[in-house]
Structures are given as C-alpha cells and as structure tokens.
Design a protein around this motif. Structure first.
Motif, PDB file in Angstrom:
ATOM      1  N   PHE A  18      -5.000  -5.588   3.459  1.00  0.00           N
ATOM      2  CA  PHE A  18      -5.360  -4.320   2.844  1.00  0.00           C
ATOM      3  C   PHE A  18      -5.789  -3.369   3.944  1.00  0.00           C
ATOM      4  N   THR A  19      -5.234  -2.169   3.948  1.00  0.00           N
ATOM      5  CA  THR A  19      -5.577  -1.163   4.940  1.00  0.00           C
ATOM      6  C   THR A  19      -5.993   0.101   4.221  1.00  0.00           C
ATOM      7  N   GLY A  20      -7.113   0.670   4.666  1.00  0.00           N
ATOM      8  CA  GLY A  20      -7.580   1.914   4.066  1.00  0.00           C
ATOM      9  C   GLY A  20      -8.945   2.296   4.589  1.00  0.00           C
ATOM     10  N   GLU A  21      -9.530   3.322   3.957  1.00  0.00           N
ATOM     11  CA  GLU A  21     -10.853   3.799   4.356  1.00  0.00           C
ATOM     12  C   GLU A  21     -11.925   2.965   3.667  1.00  0.00           C
ATOM     13  N   PRO A  69      -4.364   4.356   1.123  1.00  0.00           N
ATOM     14  CA  PRO A  69      -3.614   5.613   1.040  1.00  0.00           C
ATOM     15  C   PRO A  69      -2.360   5.450   0.197  1.00  0.00           C
ATOM     16  N   ASP A  70      -1.831   6.589  -0.272  1.00  0.00           N
ATOM     17  CA  ASP A  70      -0.600   6.531  -1.057  1.00  0.00           C
ATOM     18  C   ASP A  70       0.589   6.214  -0.165  1.00  0.00           C
ATOM     19  N   MET A  71       1.607   5.603  -0.773  1.00  0.00           N
ATOM     20  CA  MET A  71       2.810   5.206  -0.053  1.00  0.00           C
ATOM     21  C   MET A  71       3.991   5.976  -0.625  1.00  0.00           C
ATOM     22  N   VAL A  72       4.966   6.283   0.221  1.00  0.00           N
ATOM     23  CA  VAL A  72       6.146   7.019  -0.214  1.00  0.00           C
ATOM     24  C   VAL A  72       7.197   6.080  -0.807  1.00  0.00           C
ATOM     25  N   SER A  73       7.441   4.960  -0.143  1.00  0.00           N
ATOM     26  CA  SER A  73       8.475   4.047  -0.625  1.00  0.00           C
ATOM     27  C   SER A  73       7.967   2.619  -0.596  1.00  0.00           C
ATOM     28  N   PRO A  74       7.779   1.936  -1.700  1.00  0.00           N
ATOM     29  CA  PRO A  74       7.887   2.458  -3.060  1.00  0.00           C
ATOM     30  C   PRO A  74       6.694   3.364  -3.350  1.00  0.00           C
ATOM     31  N   PHE A  75       6.883   4.330  -4.230  1.00  0.00           N
ATOM     32  CA  PHE A  75       5.829   5.297  -4.499  1.00  0.00           C
ATOM     33  C   PHE A  75       4.632   4.623  -5.165  1.00  0.00           C
TER      34      PHE A  75
END
Length: 86
Positions: free
Chosen positions: A39-42, A57-63
């Motif tokens: 898991f990666t994030g703030e 954070p949000d991902m573009v692919s897959p959304f």
C-alpha cells in the motif's frame, strides 16, 4: 442490561513499527503487510487502537478514485518512507 466497553489489550507503544511510523504523519509511505500486499499513500494517522490510516492516490488505469485504507499495526511487516533529497 447495557454493554460495557472493554479496554483494548493492544498497546501500540510496544510495537516498534507503529511507534516509528507515527513520526512520519503526512509523509508518503509504502507499507508491506505480512500477507505480501503493498500500500502506498499519504500517512494520515496511527490510531490509539493500533490501526494505520493512509490515503492512496487515484489511479488512471484501471480507474480507481482516491481511497482511505486502514491496516492493523500487527499486520505490517515493514514500511518505507520517501525522504526529500537536499
């Protein structure tokens, strides 16, 4: 008859990973669980009942939109923090 809330047996003060992780609040972290998940994030918070909250954070692919992930301290195998290079 009402229910009485029992005090938790969990003591995060004895967990070295959670104790150190608390120092990196609002930093970008990567957490590896004992089951091998990453898991990666703030890092938002390490709670008193031994849970770690991070915003991924949000991902573009897959959304996938930005999401809150909660992990129990006892399930964390290791973590890393991105340090700013001077």
């Amino acid at each position: 008859m009402g229910c009485r809330k029992e005090k938790s047996d969990c003591s995060c003060k004895k967990d070295c990973l959670c104790r150190i992780l608390k120092k990196f609040k609002h930093s970008e972290v990567t957490i590896r669980t004992k089951s091998g998940d990453l898991f990666t994030g703030e890092l938002i918070r390490v709670t008193n009942d031994c849970c770690v909250k991070i915003i991924e954070p949000d991902m573009v692919s897959p959304f996938v939109t930005e999401r809150l992930t909660v992990i129990r301290c006892k399930d964390i195998e290791s973590f890393s923090v991105d340090l700013l290079s001077g």
